[in-house]
Design an enzyme around this catalytic site. Structure first.
Site, PDB file in Angstrom:
ATOM      1  N   ALA A 239       0.864  -1.172   0.000  1.00 42.84           N
ATOM      2  CA  ALA A 239       0.000   0.000   0.000  1.00 42.84           C
ATOM      3  C   ALA A 239       0.907   1.231   0.000  1.00 42.84           C
ATOM      4  CB  ALA A 239      -0.881  -0.013   1.241  1.00 42.84           C
TER       5      ALA A 239
ATOM      6  N   GLY B 130       0.378  -5.094   0.891  1.00 48.63           N
ATOM      7  CA  GLY B 130      -0.838  -5.229   0.077  1.00 48.63           C
ATOM      8  C   GLY B 130      -0.600  -5.971  -1.240  1.00 48.63           C
TER       9      GLY B 130
ATOM     10  N   GLU C 238      -0.650  -9.531  -0.311  1.00 46.01           N
ATOM     11  CA  GLU C 238      -2.060  -9.870  -0.028  1.00 46.01           C
ATOM     12  C   GLU C 238      -2.864 -10.032  -1.316  1.00 46.01           C
ATOM     13  OE1 GLU C 238      -2.032  -6.581   2.671  1.00 46.01           O
ATOM     14  OE2 GLU C 238      -2.673  -7.824   4.347  1.00 46.01           O
TER      15      GLU C 238
ATOM     16  N   GLU D 270       5.059  -4.499   7.189  1.00 45.34           N
ATOM     17  CA  GLU D 270       4.243  -3.541   7.951  1.00 45.34           C
ATOM     18  C   GLU D 270       4.779  -3.268   9.357  1.00 45.34           C
ATOM     19  OE1 GLU D 270       3.019  -5.815   5.956  1.00 45.34           O
ATOM     20  OE2 GLU D 270       1.264  -5.035   4.890  1.00 45.34           O
TER      21      GLU D 270
END
Ligand code: COA
Length: 259
Positions: free
Chosen positions: A64, A109, A112, A132
């Site tokens: 992200a 992300g 993911e 993260e």
């Protein structure tokens, strides 16, 4: 679309995240476009298989967008996380098969998104990880759930708590990646070849099998078998099942119509 490329050839759509100068990081605009693109692919009866990949040589998706996340408050961060979940769930609930072709970084992300696809192919230079916690946050697009369901909780905990990256061969050894190719060219060739094979099979049979695998996973064996039996039964009301079974007996190639 600004940050996505969509190319459909025959029954295969290639969905490319296209922000190579930012290693294809997912900002709000890209997330919005992904949401729209996945919905439009779902409506397109011609597409049977989707290859998701990243533009450039360095990354699938490097996570992200940190620049964007830096200024979020709790409510906005919750909403951002839920937007991510919605997209990744749309992929796992999709009637189409999604293949992730990972070339370079698949972080946060990006990892993911790859995990939400039906399976992952990687090139040798792929790197997977959840950085993260190195940023003081945690995975928020489903990673704490999807990774553990593939590797088991131990490897998921180790990867998520250390924030370290794994290479393509290790990812294959723990079941995250299905196959590894030498470079991006060979990776895309394999993805195309697999997608063509899938696109030639009965699309409703595949969609039902995907439902059985994904939705049956958390049921008890007894419930899961009954669920599978129901989906199996439903298929016998389709023209494609009649066509596929008859074609075998008549020694000819079946022509599936998605009906
Ligand atoms: N969000 C926003 N921008 C990102 C990004 C992300 N997740 N990942 C990379 N970028 C940007 C960099 O800021 C840089 O932009 P700039 O040229 O305007 O400075 C550009 O992409 C290239 O990245 P750079 O860091 O210079 O490449 P590198 O090869 O030296 O390092 C990584 C590659 C992937 C190791 C490094 O970019 C990185 O650690 N990215 C963040 C990964 C991450 O934590 N993701 C999870 C977020 S929750």
């Amino acid at each position: 679309m600004k940050n996505l490329l969509l190319k459909t050839e025959g029954n295969i759509t290639t969905l490319t995240i296209n922000r190579p100068d930012k290693l294809n990081a997912l900002d709000l605009e890209t997330i919005k476009e992904l949401d729209e693109a996945i919905a439009s692919i779902e409506e397109n009866d011609d597409t049977r298989c989707v290859i998701a990949t990243g533009a450039g040589d360095k990354a699938f998706i490097a996570g992200a967008d940190i620049e964007f996340m830096k200024n979020l408050n709790s409510i906005e961060a919750y909403e951002f996380s839920r937007k991510g979940h919605k997209i990744l769930q749309a992929i796992s609930d999709s009637k189409k098969v999604y293949i992730a072709a990972v070339n370079g970084y698949a972080l946060g992300g990006g990892f993911e998104m790859a995990l939400a696809c039906d399976f992952i192919y990687a090139s040798k230079n792929a790197k997977f990880g959840f950085p993260e916690v190195t940023l003081g946050i945690m995975p928020g697009f489903g990673g704490t759930q999807t990774l553990a369901r593939i590797t088991g909780k131990n490897i998921a905990r180790q990867l998520i708590f250390t924030g370290s990256m794994i290479d393509a061969d290790y990812a294959k050894s723990v079941g995250v990646v299905v196959d590894v190719k030498e470079n991006k060219g060979e990776l895309m060739e394999l993805a195309q070849k697999t997608a063509s094979k899938i696109a030639n099979n009965g699309p409703i049979g595949i969609a039902m099998a995907k439902k059985a695998i994904n939705n049956g996973f958390n049921l008890t064996p007894d419930e899961a078998y009954k669920y599978e039996g129901t989906l199996f039964g439903v298929l016998f009301a389709t023209k494609d099942a009649k066509e596929g079974l008859s074609a075998f007996i008549e020694k000819r190639k079946p022509e599936f119509k998605n009906k």
